[in-house]
Design a protein around this motif. Structure first.
Motif, PDB file in Angstrom:
ATOM      1  N   ASP A 213       0.849  -1.180   0.000  1.00 15.11           N
ATOM      2  CA  ASP A 213       0.000   0.000   0.000  1.00 15.11           C
ATOM      3  C   ASP A 213       0.894   1.243   0.000  1.00 15.11           C
ATOM      4  O   ASP A 213       2.092   1.176   0.297  1.00 15.11           O
ATOM      5  CB  ASP A 213      -0.982  -0.012   1.177  1.00 15.11           C
ATOM      6  CG  ASP A 213      -0.293   0.000   2.529  1.00 15.11           C
ATOM      7  OD1 ASP A 213       0.424   0.984   2.821  1.00 15.11           O
ATOM      8  OD2 ASP A 213      -0.463  -0.969   3.286  1.00 15.11           O
ATOM      9  N   THR A 214       0.338   2.369  -0.356  1.00 14.87           N
ATOM     10  CA  THR A 214       1.103   3.600  -0.538  1.00 14.87           C
ATOM     11  C   THR A 214       1.874   3.994   0.718  1.00 14.87           C
ATOM     12  O   THR A 214       3.052   4.365   0.646  1.00 14.87           O
ATOM     13  CB  THR A 214       0.172   4.756  -0.971  1.00 14.87           C
ATOM     14  OG1 THR A 214      -0.533   4.350  -2.137  1.00 14.87           O
ATOM     15  CG2 THR A 214       0.955   6.012  -1.270  1.00 14.87           C
ATOM     16  N   GLU A 215       1.224   3.907   1.865  1.00 11.94           N
ATOM     17  CA  GLU A 215       1.886   4.300   3.111  1.00 11.94           C
ATOM     18  C   GLU A 215       3.105   3.421   3.393  1.00 11.94           C
ATOM     19  O   GLU A 215       4.180   3.932   3.732  1.00 11.94           O
ATOM     20  CB  GLU A 215       0.912   4.225   4.284  1.00 11.94           C
ATOM     21  CG  GLU A 215       1.572   4.598   5.610  1.00 11.94           C
ATOM     22  CD  GLU A 215       0.693   4.343   6.822  1.00 11.94           C
ATOM     23  OE1 GLU A 215       1.215   4.518   7.936  1.00 11.94           O
ATOM     24  OE2 GLU A 215      -0.477   3.960   6.662  1.00 11.94           O
ATOM     25  N   LEU A 216       2.958   2.116   3.249  1.00 13.30           N
ATOM     26  CA  LEU A 216       4.075   1.206   3.515  1.00 13.30           C
ATOM     27  C   LEU A 216       5.196   1.420   2.503  1.00 13.30           C
ATOM     28  O   LEU A 216       6.380   1.410   2.866  1.00 13.30           O
ATOM     29  CB  LEU A 216       3.609  -0.247   3.514  1.00 13.30           C
ATOM     30  CG  LEU A 216       4.651  -1.297   3.890  1.00 13.30           C
ATOM     31  CD1 LEU A 216       5.278  -0.993   5.250  1.00 13.30           C
ATOM     32  CD2 LEU A 216       4.018  -2.684   3.897  1.00 13.30           C
ATOM     33  N   GLU A 217       4.846   1.633   1.255  1.00 12.47           N
ATOM     34  CA  GLU A 217       5.853   1.905   0.210  1.00 12.47           C
ATOM     35  C   GLU A 217       6.655   3.159   0.554  1.00 12.47           C
ATOM     36  O   GLU A 217       7.888   3.174   0.454  1.00 12.47           O
ATOM     37  CB  GLU A 217       5.159   2.079  -1.140  1.00 12.47           C
ATOM     38  CG  GLU A 217       6.069   2.557  -2.250  1.00 12.47           C
ATOM     39  CD  GLU A 217       6.821   1.442  -2.935  1.00 12.47           C
ATOM     40  OE1 GLU A 217       7.889   1.727  -3.497  1.00 12.47           O
ATOM     41  OE2 GLU A 217       6.336   0.312  -2.903  1.00 12.47           O
ATOM     42  N   THR A 218       5.965   4.192   1.014  1.00  7.24           N
ATOM     43  CA  THR A 218       6.627   5.448   1.397  1.00  7.24           C
ATOM     44  C   THR A 218       7.559   5.234   2.585  1.00  7.24           C
ATOM     45  O   THR A 218       8.695   5.710   2.591  1.00  7.24           O
ATOM     46  CB  THR A 218       5.576   6.526   1.719  1.00  7.24           C
ATOM     47  OG1 THR A 218       4.741   6.712   0.568  1.00  7.24           O
ATOM     48  CG2 THR A 218       6.219   7.838   2.103  1.00  7.24           C
ATOM     49  N   ARG A 219       7.078   4.512   3.576  1.00  9.95           N
ATOM     50  CA  ARG A 219       7.905   4.246   4.759  1.00  9.95           C
ATOM     51  C   ARG A 219       9.116   3.393   4.400  1.00  9.95           C
ATOM     52  O   ARG A 219      10.226   3.638   4.888  1.00  9.95           O
ATOM     53  CB  ARG A 219       7.062   3.554   5.827  1.00  9.95           C
ATOM     54  CG  ARG A 219       5.990   4.481   6.418  1.00  9.95           C
ATOM     55  CD  ARG A 219       5.033   3.755   7.330  1.00  9.95           C
ATOM     56  NE  ARG A 219       5.745   3.146   8.450  1.00  9.95           N
ATOM     57  CZ  ARG A 219       5.265   2.138   9.168  1.00  9.95           C
ATOM     58  NH1 ARG A 219       4.081   1.619   8.902  1.00  9.95           N
ATOM     59  NH2 ARG A 219       5.960   1.649  10.168  1.00  9.95           N
TER      60      ARG A 219
END
Length: 76
Positions: free
Chosen positions: A7-13
């Motif tokens: 998901d976008t949040e995990l990818e960013t982190r």
């Protein structure tokens, strides 16, 4: 080869951690998967040893039928 969707949040982190550590996202993901598999593979092996030890101490027909059925054999 394995492709994983995050998901976008995990990818960013993950990207932030990779930048901070000077590593690639793939390196971090590979390490995480390796640790997960090692942990769960060892837990599976411990449980298999525990059950095998327990089963070897018993000699009832019911236990034999259970283990035989679990192994895909006949007689259950």
């Amino acid at each position: 080869m394995l492709g994983v969707r995050l998901d976008t949040e995990l990818e960013t982190r993950l990207a932030a951690v990779a930048r901070t550590q000077g590593r690639s996202k793939s390196d971090i993901a590979r390490e995480a998967v390796r640790r997960y598999v090692d942990l769960h593979d060892e837990a599976y092996r411990r449980e298999a040893r525990r059950q095998s030890t327990r089963a070897s101490k018993r000699d009832s027909e019911e236990d034999f039928a259970f283990w035989n059925a679990l192994a895909g054999g006949q007689g259950a």
